[in-house]
Each structure stands twice: as C-alpha cells, then as structure tokens.
Design an enzyme around this catalytic site. Sequence first.
Site, short mmCIF file in Angstrom:
data_model
loop_
_atom_site.label_atom_id
_atom_site.label_comp_id
_atom_site.label_asym_id
_atom_site.label_seq_id
_atom_site.Cartn_x
_atom_site.Cartn_y
_atom_site.Cartn_z
CE LYS A 11 -3.89 -2.28 2.24
NZ LYS A 11 -4.96 -2.12 3.24
CE1 TYR A 51 -9.44 -2.85 0.28
CE2 TYR A 51 -8.48 -1.07 -1.00
CZ TYR A 51 -8.34 -2.16 -0.18
OH TYR A 51 -7.08 -2.58 0.20
CG PHE A 59 -13.18 1.90 7.19
CD1 PHE A 59 -12.74 1.28 6.03
CD2 PHE A 59 -13.78 1.12 8.18
CE1 PHE A 59 -12.90 -0.09 5.84
CE2 PHE A 59 -13.95 -0.26 8.00
CZ PHE A 59 -13.50 -0.85 6.81
NE ARG A 87 -7.46 -13.44 5.79
CZ ARG A 87 -7.86 -12.16 5.68
NH1 ARG A 87 -7.52 -11.45 4.63
NH2 ARG A 87 -8.59 -11.62 6.63
CB THR A 93 -7.20 -5.72 9.71
OG1 THR A 93 -7.71 -6.85 9.00
CG2 THR A 93 -7.49 -4.45 8.92
NE ARG A 104 -2.36 -5.96 7.05
CZ ARG A 104 -3.47 -6.62 6.71
NH1 ARG A 104 -3.95 -7.57 7.50
NH2 ARG A 104 -4.08 -6.33 5.58
CG ASN A 114 -3.70 -2.54 6.63
OD1 ASN A 114 -3.55 -2.13 5.48
ND2 ASN A 114 -4.67 -3.35 6.97
CG HIS A 117 -5.55 -6.26 -0.12
ND1 HIS A 117 -6.71 -6.17 0.62
CD2 HIS A 117 -5.78 -7.16 -1.10
CE1 HIS A 117 -7.62 -6.98 0.08
NE2 HIS A 117 -7.09 -7.58 -0.97
CD GLU A 128 -9.17 -8.95 -3.38
OE1 GLU A 128 -10.06 -8.67 -2.55
OE2 GLU A 128 -8.05 -9.38 -3.04
P1 CMP Z 1 -7.41 -4.55 3.66
O1 CMP Z 1 -6.93 -5.89 4.08
O2 CMP Z 1 -6.84 -4.00 2.40
O3 CMP Z 1 -9.02 -4.55 3.54
C1 CMP Z 1 -9.82 -3.43 3.80
C2 CMP Z 1 -9.05 -2.25 4.31
O4 CMP Z 1 -9.82 -1.28 4.97
C3 CMP Z 1 -8.07 -2.72 5.38
O5 CMP Z 1 -7.05 -3.50 4.85
C4 CMP Z 1 -7.64 -1.39 5.98
O6 CMP Z 1 -6.70 -0.70 5.16
C5 CMP Z 1 -8.97 -0.65 5.93
N1 CMP Z 1 -9.66 -0.71 7.23
C6 CMP Z 1 -10.20 -1.78 7.84
N2 CMP Z 1 -10.76 -1.45 9.03
C7 CMP Z 1 -10.57 -0.12 9.16
C8 CMP Z 1 -10.93 0.82 10.16
N3 CMP Z 1 -11.60 0.45 11.25
N4 CMP Z 1 -10.58 2.11 9.96
C9 CMP Z 1 -9.93 2.49 8.85
N5 CMP Z 1 -9.55 1.63 7.85
C10 CMP Z 1 -9.87 0.34 8.01
#
Ligand code: CMP
Length: 140
Positions: A11, A51, A59, A87, A93, A104, A114, A117, A128
């Site tokens: 990212k 997304y 968010f 994962r 996450t 992470r 984070n 993905h 994807e």
């Molecule tokens: P990802 O695994 O790419 O999938 C969805 C993304 O949304 C996640 O990683 C984060 O970057 C973002 N995300 C998930 N939960 C939150 C949250 N509570 N606040 C802000 N961003 C979030």
Amino acid sequence: MATNRTFTMIKPDAVEKNYIGGILKMINEDGFKIVAMKYTKLSKEQASAFYEVHKERPFYGELVDYMSSGPIVAAILEKENAVEDFRKLIGSTNPADAAEGTIRKIYAASIQANAVHGSDSDENAKIEGDFHFKATEIFA
Ligand code: CMP
C-alpha cells in the site's frame, strides 16, 4: 478447497517509506512465488471499485482516498494454501493486534495504513487478481 494463488498490494504508506524490498523479501522467504507484479497507482474510481465490498463502512471514503494517494505494488502470489498462509504472514488488519514477525507488525503504521492487502478467500483472490492483471501478464 484451497487454491494456490492469492492477491496482494503493497500500500501507499509502505511504498512511500521504501519498504517494498523488505516486504517482497519476506514474501519470497515464506515460499511464495510471484507470478504477476505491477508498480502502479490507483485512480479514485479504481480504488472505489476495488474496495466496493466495504462501501457501507464508515471508513470507505478515507480508504479510497488513501489507496489512491500514491503508488502501490500489486502482485499475484503462488503457494500451496496461498490465501490462508499469506494471511498468517501479514498478520491482523490492525497492526496493534498483529503477531510478532508478521509483515504488518513490522511495517504497518495504522489500521488504515496497514502496509499490505491480502485476499480473504479463494474467490476474492481470483476477482482481485483479475482486476489488476490480464492473462498475458501472469507467468505461472
Ligand atoms: P485490507 O486488508 O486491504 O481490507 C480493507 C481495508 O480497509 C483494510 O485492509 C484497511 O486498510 C482498511 N480498514 C479496515 N478497518 C478499518 C478501520 N476500522 N478504519 C480504517 N480503515 C480500516
């Protein structure tokens, strides 16, 4: 049944901090083969579409802005049990909850920024991967 491919993005925050090499090294050392890879930047429209599954989440708008704020690395990775193993390698996450030694834990800044993905299912890995790559860009 588990398939052998998953999809990842490094990212914008991790690209900006020069973590591409460190993250790819961890991916290779965990036994994943990179079968497709692209250094690119998502438009707002592309980030919104990628997304879309999160569009009802509070968010979503910030996530779309963030994911289109700078370049990313997109890749398709191959390994037995790829989705689940990847994962595990990336961790939770929220980096505050991520296990020691995960990508992470080492590289992520926040729940949004984070670092990486990882697809959450075989079905989404295929969707994807197809979002970013044509068949001629995948080298199995
Ligand atoms: P990802 O695994 O790419 O999938 C969805 C993304 O949304 C996640 O990683 C984060 O970057 C973002 N995300 C998930 N939960 C939150 C949250 N509570 N606040 C802000 N961003 C979030």
